[in-house]
Design an enzyme around this catalytic site. Structure first.
Site, PDB file in Angstrom:
ATOM      1  N   SER A   1     -43.955  -7.483 -11.353  1.00 57.76           N
ATOM      2  CA  SER A   1     -45.088  -7.844 -12.222  1.00 57.76           C
ATOM      3  C   SER A   1     -45.925  -8.975 -11.658  1.00 57.76           C
ATOM      4  O   SER A   1     -45.391 -10.046 -11.358  1.00 57.76           O
ATOM      5  CB  SER A   1     -44.604  -8.318 -13.591  1.00 57.76           C
ATOM      6  OG  SER A   1     -43.975  -7.300 -14.272  1.00 57.76           O
TER       7      SER A   1
ATOM      8  N   HIS B   1     -48.829  -3.307 -12.675  1.00 55.65           N
ATOM      9  CA  HIS B   1     -48.112  -2.400 -11.766  1.00 55.65           C
ATOM     10  C   HIS B   1     -49.054  -1.265 -11.383  1.00 55.65           C
ATOM     11  O   HIS B   1     -49.266  -0.332 -12.172  1.00 55.65           O
ATOM     12  CB  HIS B   1     -46.877  -1.811 -12.454  1.00 55.65           C
ATOM     13  CG  HIS B   1     -45.790  -2.794 -12.709  1.00 55.65           C
ATOM     14  ND1 HIS B   1     -44.798  -3.051 -11.793  1.00 55.65           N
ATOM     15  CD2 HIS B   1     -45.544  -3.593 -13.755  1.00 55.65           C
ATOM     16  CE1 HIS B   1     -44.001  -3.965 -12.283  1.00 55.65           C
ATOM     17  NE2 HIS B   1     -44.417  -4.317 -13.476  1.00 55.65           N
TER      18      HIS B   1
ATOM     19  N   HIS C   1     -39.994   1.763 -14.755  1.00 58.87           N
ATOM     20  CA  HIS C   1     -39.020   1.068 -15.597  1.00 58.87           C
ATOM     21  C   HIS C   1     -38.391   2.079 -16.558  1.00 58.87           C
ATOM     22  O   HIS C   1     -39.070   2.975 -17.059  1.00 58.87           O
ATOM     23  CB  HIS C   1     -39.700  -0.024 -16.428  1.00 58.87           C
ATOM     24  CG  HIS C   1     -40.349  -1.089 -15.610  1.00 58.87           C
ATOM     25  ND1 HIS C   1     -41.646  -0.990 -15.163  1.00 58.87           N
ATOM     26  CD2 HIS C   1     -39.877  -2.274 -15.148  1.00 58.87           C
ATOM     27  CE1 HIS C   1     -41.943  -2.073 -14.457  1.00 58.87           C
ATOM     28  NE2 HIS C   1     -40.890  -2.864 -14.427  1.00 58.87           N
TER      29      HIS C   1
ATOM     30  N   TYR D   1     -37.590   1.449 -19.551  1.00 63.99           N
ATOM     31  CA  TYR D   1     -38.165   1.297 -20.902  1.00 63.99           C
ATOM     32  C   TYR D   1     -39.454   2.080 -21.091  1.00 63.99           C
ATOM     33  O   TYR D   1     -39.910   2.281 -22.215  1.00 63.99           O
ATOM     34  CB  TYR D   1     -38.383  -0.191 -21.251  1.00 63.99           C
ATOM     35  CG  TYR D   1     -39.370  -0.935 -20.372  1.00 63.99           C
ATOM     36  CD1 TYR D   1     -40.741  -0.689 -20.426  1.00 63.99           C
ATOM     37  CD2 TYR D   1     -38.910  -1.903 -19.474  1.00 63.99           C
ATOM     38  CE1 TYR D   1     -41.626  -1.377 -19.617  1.00 63.99           C
ATOM     39  CE2 TYR D   1     -39.793  -2.596 -18.665  1.00 63.99           C
ATOM     40  CZ  TYR D   1     -41.146  -2.320 -18.737  1.00 63.99           C
ATOM     41  OH  TYR D   1     -42.016  -2.985 -17.923  1.00 63.99           O
ATOM     42  N   GLU D   2     -40.069   2.525 -19.990  1.00 61.22           N
ATOM     43  CA  GLU D   2     -41.288   3.331 -20.121  1.00 61.22           C
ATOM     44  C   GLU D   2     -40.966   4.734 -20.627  1.00 61.22           C
ATOM     45  O   GLU D   2     -41.876   5.490 -20.966  1.00 61.22           O
ATOM     46  CB  GLU D   2     -41.998   3.446 -18.769  1.00 61.22           C
ATOM     47  CG  GLU D   2     -42.587   2.146 -18.262  1.00 61.22           C
ATOM     48  CD  GLU D   2     -43.157   2.302 -16.856  1.00 61.22           C
ATOM     49  OE1 GLU D   2     -44.308   2.740 -16.725  1.00 61.22           O
ATOM     50  OE2 GLU D   2     -42.433   1.983 -15.885  1.00 61.22           O
TER      51      GLU D   2
ATOM     52  N   ALA E   1     -40.199 -10.170 -11.806  1.00 66.36           N
ATOM     53  CA  ALA E   1     -40.446 -11.322 -12.674  1.00 66.36           C
ATOM     54  C   ALA E   1     -39.245 -11.399 -13.606  1.00 66.36           C
ATOM     55  O   ALA E   1     -38.744 -10.370 -14.064  1.00 66.36           O
ATOM     56  CB  ALA E   1     -41.719 -11.101 -13.469  1.00 66.36           C
TER      57      ALA E   1
ATOM     58  N   MET F   1     -35.924  -6.731 -16.630  1.00 73.18           N
ATOM     59  CA  MET F   1     -35.847  -5.325 -17.072  1.00 73.18           C
ATOM     60  C   MET F   1     -35.960  -4.338 -15.910  1.00 73.18           C
ATOM     61  O   MET F   1     -36.410  -3.213 -16.093  1.00 73.18           O
ATOM     62  CB  MET F   1     -36.959  -5.054 -18.093  1.00 73.18           C
ATOM     63  CG  MET F   1     -36.942  -6.006 -19.272  1.00 73.18           C
ATOM     64  SD  MET F   1     -38.353  -5.754 -20.348  1.00 73.18           S
ATOM     65  CE  MET F   1     -38.244  -7.226 -21.391  1.00 73.18           C
ATOM     66  N   SER F   2     -35.589  -4.769 -14.728  1.00 74.62           N
ATOM     67  CA  SER F   2     -35.681  -3.858 -13.577  1.00 74.62           C
ATOM     68  C   SER F   2     -34.527  -4.156 -12.625  1.00 74.62           C
ATOM     69  O   SER F   2     -33.509  -4.706 -13.034  1.00 74.62           O
ATOM     70  CB  SER F   2     -37.018  -4.073 -12.853  1.00 74.62           C
ATOM     71  OG  SER F   2     -37.071  -5.372 -12.292  1.00 74.62           O
TER      72      SER F   2
ATOM     73  N   ASN G   1     -40.675 -17.507 -16.978  1.00 77.00           N
ATOM     74  CA  ASN G   1     -40.570 -18.136 -18.315  1.00 77.00           C
ATOM     75  C   ASN G   1     -39.127 -18.557 -18.543  1.00 77.00           C
ATOM     76  O   ASN G   1     -38.215 -18.024 -17.915  1.00 77.00           O
ATOM     77  CB  ASN G   1     -40.979 -17.114 -19.385  1.00 77.00           C
ATOM     78  CG  ASN G   1     -40.127 -15.846 -19.321  1.00 77.00           C
ATOM     79  OD1 ASN G   1     -40.377 -14.963 -18.483  1.00 77.00           O
ATOM     80  ND2 ASN G   1     -39.117 -15.769 -20.144  1.00 77.00           N
TER      81      ASN G   1
ATOM     82  N   HIS H   1     -45.803 -10.958 -22.357  1.00 83.38           N
ATOM     83  CA  HIS H   1     -46.041 -10.383 -21.029  1.00 83.38           C
ATOM     84  C   HIS H   1     -47.210 -11.083 -20.346  1.00 83.38           C
ATOM     85  O   HIS H   1     -47.236 -11.215 -19.122  1.00 83.38           O
ATOM     86  CB  HIS H   1     -46.296  -8.873 -21.155  1.00 83.38           C
ATOM     87  CG  HIS H   1     -46.409  -8.167 -19.823  1.00 83.38           C
ATOM     88  ND1 HIS H   1     -45.383  -8.147 -18.894  1.00 83.38           N
ATOM     89  CD2 HIS H   1     -47.421  -7.464 -19.269  1.00 83.38           C
ATOM     90  CE1 HIS H   1     -45.779  -7.475 -17.829  1.00 83.38           C
ATOM     91  NE2 HIS H   1     -47.007  -7.042 -18.031  1.00 83.38           N
TER      92      HIS H   1
HETATM   93  N1  HPA Z   1     -36.427 -11.383 -20.404  1.00 80.78           N
HETATM   94  C1  HPA Z   1     -36.381 -10.141 -19.871  1.00 80.78           C
HETATM   95  N2  HPA Z   1     -37.201  -9.732 -18.912  1.00 80.78           N
HETATM   96  C2  HPA Z   1     -38.127 -10.599 -18.459  1.00 80.78           C
HETATM   97  C3  HPA Z   1     -38.227 -11.892 -18.954  1.00 80.78           C
HETATM   98  C4  HPA Z   1     -37.335 -12.313 -19.984  1.00 80.78           C
HETATM   99  O1  HPA Z   1     -37.367 -13.456 -20.484  1.00 80.78           O
HETATM  100  N3  HPA Z   1     -39.246 -12.503 -18.279  1.00 80.78           N
HETATM  101  C5  HPA Z   1     -39.728 -11.600 -17.402  1.00 80.78           C
HETATM  102  N4  HPA Z   1     -39.051 -10.435 -17.493  1.00 80.78           N
END
Ligand code: HPA
Length: 267
Positions: A25, A56, A78, A80-81, A108, A206-207, A230, A242
């Site tokens: 990302s 992406h 991903h 989740y998509e 990320a 998430m990847s 973050n 996001h």
């Molecule tokens: N959690 C899950 N996936 C993420 C996060 C998070 O805090 N930040 C970026 N991808």
């Protein structure tokens, strides 16, 4: 698969990529720096699905960096998509069959380690697959790997050492830690984050984990780099979004690009 390989080869003129780099990302623009490249959109490749997420783009970008044949994956699939877990790892299988040797996976991620701040770069030294799935479920593909692959060194120790050395030489601060992979797309609750910290994870995303499992299975050397965008849920007062993830990734991209380019040249 035959149609996929034939299509890509028809564009490549015998170019064999040695190292692939999946750009996470907000990090995708690294691939745009190379003017002398062959760019193939995921949507035009037989067998590739469309990507749906901002940040992406969805391209394979084949190019050269100091005589090294490389391919950037600008965007990824991903779970989740709504893609199947086989779809998520399909590009890795394709690249392996094209002759790939090394895979650099970037992402990320949220920081669980309280020493990490947004913009910290973390070299992944191991992972926890908490996605509840595995890309190797189903009949084993005997030409790709064994039924029960060893997972004791998914992230190649030599590449980790080299990446740390290169970062030191460039004066770029990096941490080393464990990445835990979840499905998303909802971020975690503070209680989940507390649990994951107790598991020993330093970053969450998430990847990556399923891609790394597949790459390890088919004999690729893997290096993983997380950009901490973050603090994970409950570790800071701000809400997660996001937008924040992409903004932080954008702010760190100069350093990140320098690190990745140097690593690619030296492995
Ligand atoms: N959690 C899950 N996936 C993420 C996060 C998070 O805090 N930040 C970026 N991808």
């Amino acid at each position: 698969m035959e149609a996929t390989l034939n299509y890509i080869k028809s564009k490549l003129d015998n170019f064999i990529p040695e190292t692939a780099c999946i750009l996470g990302s907000g990090l995708g623009e690294l691939a745009d720096e190379f003017s002398d490249s062959i760019k193939i959109g995921f949507s035009e490749i037989p067998g590739f699905k469309r990507t749906t997420i901002d940040g992406h783009a969805g391209n394979l970008v084949f190019t050269k960096l100091n005589n090294k044949n490389i391919v950037f994956m600008q965007g990824r699939y991903h779970y989740y998509e709504g893609h199947t877990i086989k779809d998520v790892v399909f590009p890795i299988k394709v690249l392996k069959l094209l002759g790939l040797k090394n895979l650099i996976i970037t992402n990320a991620a949220g920081g669980l380690n309280q020493n990490y701040t947004p913009r910290t770069l973390m070299i992944i030294n191991d992972h926890i697959n908490f996605t509840g799935t595995n890309p190797l479920i189903g009949p084993n593909e005997e030409n790709m790997g064994v039924r029960f692959p060893d997972m004791s060194e998914v992230y190649n120790k030599k590449l980790i050492e080299k990446a740390n050395e290169i970062a030191r030489d460039l004066n770029i601060h990096v941490e080393n830690g464990v990445y835990i992979g979840v499905t998303g797309p909802s971020y975690e609750t503070p209680s989940e984050i507390r649990m994951f910290r107790n598991f020993g994870a330093s970053a969450i995303g998430m990847s990556t984990v399923n891609e790394a499992i597949y790459a390890n299975y088919c004999g690729l050397k893997v290096l993983g780099i997380s950009c901490i965008t973050n603090c994970a849920a409950g570790l800071s007062k701000t809400k997660l979004s996001h937008v924040e993830v992409v903004e932080t990734a954008n702010r760190v991209k100069t350093e990140f690009k320098t690190l990745v380019k140097n690593i690619i040249q030296k492995i």
